[in-house]
Design a protein around this motif. Sequence first.
Motif, PDB file in Angstrom:
ATOM      1  N   CYS A  50      46.772  35.405  39.263  1.00  0.00           N
ATOM      2  CA  CYS A  50      46.894  36.782  38.565  1.00  0.00           C
ATOM      3  C   CYS A  50      46.882  36.459  36.892  1.00  0.00           C
ATOM      4  CB  CYS A  50      47.887  37.318  39.034  1.00  0.00           C
ATOM      5  SG  CYS A  50      47.698  38.086  40.675  1.00  0.00           S
ATOM      6  N   TYR A 109      44.964  32.926  33.305  1.00  0.00           N
ATOM      7  CA  TYR A 109      43.971  33.791  32.358  1.00  0.00           C
ATOM      8  C   TYR A 109      42.819  32.800  32.329  1.00  0.00           C
ATOM      9  CZ  TYR A 109      41.943  34.838  27.835  1.00  0.00           C
ATOM     10  OH  TYR A 109      41.318  35.522  26.699  1.00  0.00           O
ATOM     11  N   LYS A 112      40.620  33.873  35.254  1.00  0.00           N
ATOM     12  CA  LYS A 112      40.203  35.304  35.220  1.00  0.00           C
ATOM     13  C   LYS A 112      38.808  35.354  34.162  1.00  0.00           C
ATOM     14  CE  LYS A 112      41.469  39.805  33.437  1.00  0.00           C
ATOM     15  NZ  LYS A 112      42.503  40.419  32.488  1.00  0.00           N
ATOM     16  N   ARG A 115      35.687  34.182  36.362  1.00  0.00           N
ATOM     17  CA  ARG A 115      35.490  34.710  37.442  1.00  0.00           C
ATOM     18  C   ARG A 115      33.950  34.971  37.646  1.00  0.00           C
ATOM     19  NH1 ARG A 115      38.722  39.405  35.587  1.00  0.00           N
ATOM     20  NH2 ARG A 115      37.240  40.583  34.482  1.00  0.00           N
TER      21      ARG A 115
END
Length: 188
Positions: A50, A109, A112, A115
């Motif tokens: 996350c 981060y 992310k 992704r």
Amino acid sequence: MITELNVVILPQLVVPHEISRQTVVMVDVLRASTTIIAALSNGAQAIYPCAEIPAARSLAEQLGRRTILGGERQGTRIDGFDAGNSPLEYDRPHVDGKRIVFCTSNGTYTLKCCRAARQILIGSFVNLSAICCRIESVPRVSIVCAGTDRDVSDEDVLYAGAVVQQIKSRYQGVCLNDTARIAASRWR
């Protein structure tokens, strides 16, 4: 067989549509990559990255029992989290059979940002040989360095250079981007 190997020195330079058909190796040598690898090696069931603290807390609550909250901001364990971002905190007695919701300053981060990739691998010096063996059979690979606070970090670039050098020594004709060439020269 690998035909193209790129290095992206910062996650904000990732272009999602360019990596959508690639395997990405996310690198945050100090520490997220090494910590994730340690947790999985010690029996963690899954890692849920996350980028933001509220999202991590919410996901951990949804997952319920046998879930550990781990992570840091600026190198310090986040208040209320079970662990920080040191591989030593993710030993077998603490993580075996558990899910880990993980939130870090740079590594999560970067995950992310990556992704859109077809597949994401986690790279660090502790699994350098395994990563090189794994990507040999993948046609297009990008190594994405996490950096530190949105700035280039030497250790991530050195790792990328080590991968590039090993692949170059095994396979002739692999197409490298300029950043991959620079990383390999830094490693040498």
